[in-house]
Enzyme design. Structure first.
Site, PDB file in Angstrom:
ATOM      1  N   TYR A   1       0.650  -1.237  -0.084  1.00  0.00           N
ATOM      2  CA  TYR A   1      -0.195   0.282   0.411  1.00  0.00           C
ATOM      3  C   TYR A   1       0.625   1.126   0.186  1.00  0.00           C
ATOM      4  O   TYR A   1       2.072   1.524  -0.213  1.00  0.00           O
ATOM      5  CB  TYR A   1      -0.623  -0.190   1.484  1.00  0.00           C
ATOM      6  CG  TYR A   1      -0.312   0.640   2.669  1.00  0.00           C
ATOM      7  CD1 TYR A   1       0.694  -0.302   3.555  1.00  0.00           C
ATOM      8  CD2 TYR A   1      -0.512   1.622   3.491  1.00  0.00           C
ATOM      9  CE1 TYR A   1       1.568  -0.531   4.701  1.00  0.00           C
ATOM     10  CE2 TYR A   1       0.592   2.002   3.916  1.00  0.00           C
ATOM     11  CZ  TYR A   1       1.121   1.030   5.238  1.00  0.00           C
ATOM     12  OH  TYR A   1       1.577   1.361   5.976  1.00  0.00           O
TER      13      TYR A   1
ATOM     14  N   ARG B   1       8.031   3.480  -4.747  1.00  0.00           N
ATOM     15  CA  ARG B   1       7.911   2.832  -4.130  1.00  0.00           C
ATOM     16  C   ARG B   1       7.188   1.278  -4.111  1.00  0.00           C
ATOM     17  O   ARG B   1       7.527   0.299  -3.197  1.00  0.00           O
ATOM     18  CB  ARG B   1       7.254   3.651  -2.422  1.00  0.00           C
ATOM     19  CG  ARG B   1       8.061   2.795  -1.191  1.00  0.00           C
ATOM     20  CD  ARG B   1       8.243   3.577   0.358  1.00  0.00           C
ATOM     21  NE  ARG B   1       7.509   4.100   0.176  1.00  0.00           N
ATOM     22  CZ  ARG B   1       6.459   5.129   1.093  1.00  0.00           C
ATOM     23  NH1 ARG B   1       7.679   5.217   2.186  1.00  0.00           N
ATOM     24  NH2 ARG B   1       5.427   6.046   1.659  1.00  0.00           N
TER      25      ARG B   1
ATOM     26  N   ARG C   1      -8.977 -20.123  -0.943  1.00  0.00           N
ATOM     27  CA  ARG C   1      -7.085 -19.835  -0.023  1.00  0.00           C
ATOM     28  C   ARG C   1      -6.448 -21.159  -0.049  1.00  0.00           C
ATOM     29  O   ARG C   1      -6.299 -22.151   0.195  1.00  0.00           O
ATOM     30  CB  ARG C   1      -7.675 -19.787   1.783  1.00  0.00           C
ATOM     31  CG  ARG C   1      -6.457 -19.665   3.204  1.00  0.00           C
ATOM     32  CD  ARG C   1      -7.290 -19.117   3.803  1.00  0.00           C
ATOM     33  NE  ARG C   1      -6.794 -18.991   4.991  1.00  0.00           N
ATOM     34  CZ  ARG C   1      -5.905 -20.073   5.602  1.00  0.00           C
ATOM     35  NH1 ARG C   1      -5.737 -20.786   5.270  1.00  0.00           N
ATOM     36  NH2 ARG C   1      -5.054 -18.633   6.693  1.00  0.00           N
TER      37      ARG C   1
ATOM     38  N   HIS D   1      -1.567 -20.951   0.291  1.00  0.00           N
ATOM     39  CA  HIS D   1      -0.724 -19.819   0.814  1.00  0.00           C
ATOM     40  C   HIS D   1       0.032 -19.439  -0.186  1.00  0.00           C
ATOM     41  O   HIS D   1       0.696 -18.720  -0.992  1.00  0.00           O
ATOM     42  CB  HIS D   1       0.641 -20.936   1.937  1.00  0.00           C
ATOM     43  CG  HIS D   1       0.100 -20.825   3.423  1.00  0.00           C
ATOM     44  ND1 HIS D   1      -1.710 -21.391   3.632  1.00  0.00           N
ATOM     45  CD2 HIS D   1       0.407 -19.704   4.848  1.00  0.00           C
ATOM     46  CE1 HIS D   1      -1.459 -21.272   4.959  1.00  0.00           C
ATOM     47  NE2 HIS D   1      -0.263 -20.675   5.623  1.00  0.00           N
TER      48      HIS D   1
ATOM     49  N   LYS E   1       6.321  -1.851   1.865  1.00  0.00           N
ATOM     50  CA  LYS E   1       5.510  -1.197   2.526  1.00  0.00           C
ATOM     51  C   LYS E   1       3.861  -2.412   2.562  1.00  0.00           C
ATOM     52  O   LYS E   1       2.935  -2.154   1.526  1.00  0.00           O
ATOM     53  CB  LYS E   1       4.853  -0.058   1.784  1.00  0.00           C
ATOM     54  CG  LYS E   1       4.376   1.440   3.122  1.00  0.00           C
ATOM     55  CD  LYS E   1       4.396   2.153   2.634  1.00  0.00           C
ATOM     56  CE  LYS E   1       3.469   3.407   3.242  1.00  0.00           C
ATOM     57  NZ  LYS E   1       3.329   3.506   4.586  1.00  0.00           N
TER      58      LYS E   1
ATOM     59  N   LEU F   1      11.593   1.187   6.930  1.00  0.00           N
ATOM     60  CA  LEU F   1       9.961   1.759   5.490  1.00  0.00           C
ATOM     61  C   LEU F   1      11.244   2.932   5.290  1.00  0.00           C
ATOM     62  O   LEU F   1      12.153   4.072   5.978  1.00  0.00           O
ATOM     63  CB  LEU F   1       9.316   1.967   6.061  1.00  0.00           C
ATOM     64  CG  LEU F   1       8.408   2.378   4.452  1.00  0.00           C
ATOM     65  CD1 LEU F   1       8.129   1.256   3.588  1.00  0.00           C
ATOM     66  CD2 LEU F   1       7.267   3.502   5.266  1.00  0.00           C
TER      67      LEU F   1
HETATM   68  N1  PLP Z   1       8.106   4.023   8.596  1.00  0.00           N
HETATM   69  C1  PLP Z   1       6.876   3.397   8.733  1.00  0.00           C
HETATM   70  C2  PLP Z   1       7.101   1.993   9.364  1.00  0.00           C
HETATM   71  C3  PLP Z   1       5.525   3.595   8.232  1.00  0.00           C
HETATM   72  O1  PLP Z   1       4.472   3.260   8.110  1.00  0.00           O
HETATM   73  C4  PLP Z   1       5.783   5.084   7.554  1.00  0.00           C
HETATM   74  C5  PLP Z   1       5.058   5.825   6.948  1.00  0.00           C
HETATM   75  O2  PLP Z   1       3.827   4.607   6.951  1.00  0.00           O
HETATM   76  C6  PLP Z   1       7.244   6.124   7.314  1.00  0.00           C
HETATM   77  C7  PLP Z   1       8.306   5.183   8.127  1.00  0.00           C
HETATM   78  C8  PLP Z   1       7.461   6.958   6.631  1.00  0.00           C
HETATM   79  O3  PLP Z   1       6.906   6.870   5.461  1.00  0.00           O
HETATM   80  P1  PLP Z   1       6.163   8.051   4.696  1.00  0.00           P
HETATM   81  O4  PLP Z   1       7.577   9.393   4.707  1.00  0.00           O
HETATM   82  O5  PLP Z   1       7.009   8.033   3.121  1.00  0.00           O
HETATM   83  O6  PLP Z   1       5.448   8.332   5.298  1.00  0.00           O
END
Ligand code: PLP
Length: 292
Positions: free
Chosen positions: A33, A52, A100, A102, A147, A205
């Site tokens: 997402y 991303r 369903r 895996h 993400k 992330l």
């Molecule tokens: N880290 C995590 C775990 C996140 O879920 C998010 C955003 O939701 C971020 C960092 C910040 O990322 P961004 O600047 O792309 O929103």
């Protein structure tokens, strides 16, 4: 006005928008997402979010359901139909709908959900005071660079923050490293004035806001080091702050029961928040913000 969502090729009233119980997002969190901030009716760092998303999907071997340009048309349509001036766009792509099991289904088409809503945004009044954060053990999987929608550890950490009347939870590894926070990246300013944030890789992330702030900080001549830092260092930091799509730059003035420095937002955090706000205002001043 009823809100409109996009689900698998159709614009539909939000309250009637549904996905199949066989969608792999519901059973396996087999989905990626993005959340993009909308400012003045236009997205912030839209191209970065699209890139991303494509990367997250590629790492999960989920096909990008359509071109970034086609996805942008949907985002734009929803911002317009829902009359979002300041708010967010949410995009979710799952592997698709299949009985369903895996392993990946043989033939499956990715499911796409897009919503846009107003509200939710960084409050200047909150930022002026600075926020309290709590800490939680970082119990997530080892691919935090993707993400993905499997956010239970983040949800539990944020709930712990909420229960402690804190803004966020810093995620801390068993050896004491602050990786990031439940939905934002973490930063500290050391005694020598240098800005420190965890390097990208599988442990965090790679925040889109993080990348922009790094750029703004370097342009401003602030010394920056991308390295892991510990909770012990954070507690003794000159400044601490968070960054994220809905957070912008948020000064942290308390971690648990410990006050950071003099308990007021630091000058680096305030300066970067202003620079980031100017960047957002500038970028969203024309329709070029939609370019991918
Ligand atoms: N880290 C995590 C775990 C996140 O879920 C998010 C955003 O939701 C971020 C960092 C910040 O990322 P961004 O600047 O792309 O929103």
């Amino acid at each position: 006005m009823s809100h409109v969502a996009y689900v698998n090729g159709r614009y539909t009233p939000h309250r009637e928008a549904v996905v199949s119980i066989d969608d792999r997002a519901t059973q396996f969190a087999d989905a990626a997402y993005e959340v993009t901030c909308v400012w003045s009716g236009r997205p912030v760092d839209h191209a970065g979010h699209m890139t991303r998303l494509a990367r997250s999907l590629s790492e999960l071997s989920i096909a990008m359901p359509m071109s970034p340009a086609a996805l942008t048309v949907i985002c734009r349509e929803l911002v317009s139909r829902n009359r979002v001036n300041r708010g967010i766009i949410y995009i979710q792509v799952s592997r698709g709908i299949a009985p369903r099991a895996h392993a990946f289904p043989a033939r499956v088409k990715p499911s796409v959900i897009v919503t846009a809503r107003g509200g939710a945004g960084p409050s200047d009044a909150v930022a002026e005071m600075g926020v309290k954060v709590t800490t939680a053990e970082d119990i997530r999987w080892k691919r935090r660079d993707i993400k993905a929608t499997g956010l239970l550890p983040n949800v539990l950490a944020r709930q712990a923050a909420s229960a402690a009347k804190a803004y966020e939870s810093l995620l801390v590894t068993p050896d004491g490293v602050v990786t990031e926070a439940s939905a934002s990246n973490a930063w500290m300013v050391a005694a020598d004035g240098s800005l420190i944030t965890h390097p990208t890789g599988n442990d965090i992330l790679a925040g889109i806001t993080r990348a922009t702030i790094l750029k703004l900080a370097r342009e401003a001549g602030i010394p920056v080091t991308e390295r892991a830092f510990t909770l012990k260092e954070a507690l003794a930091a000159r400044e601490m702050f968070l960054s994220g799509t809905t957070t912008f730059v948020m000064p942290v003035v308390q971690i648990g029961e410990t006050t950071i420095a003099n308990g007021a937002p630091g000058s680096v955090a305030r300066d970067l928040r202003e620079r980031y706000a100017a960047y957002v205002a500038q970028q969203t001043s024309t329709d070029a913000a939609w370019n991918v």
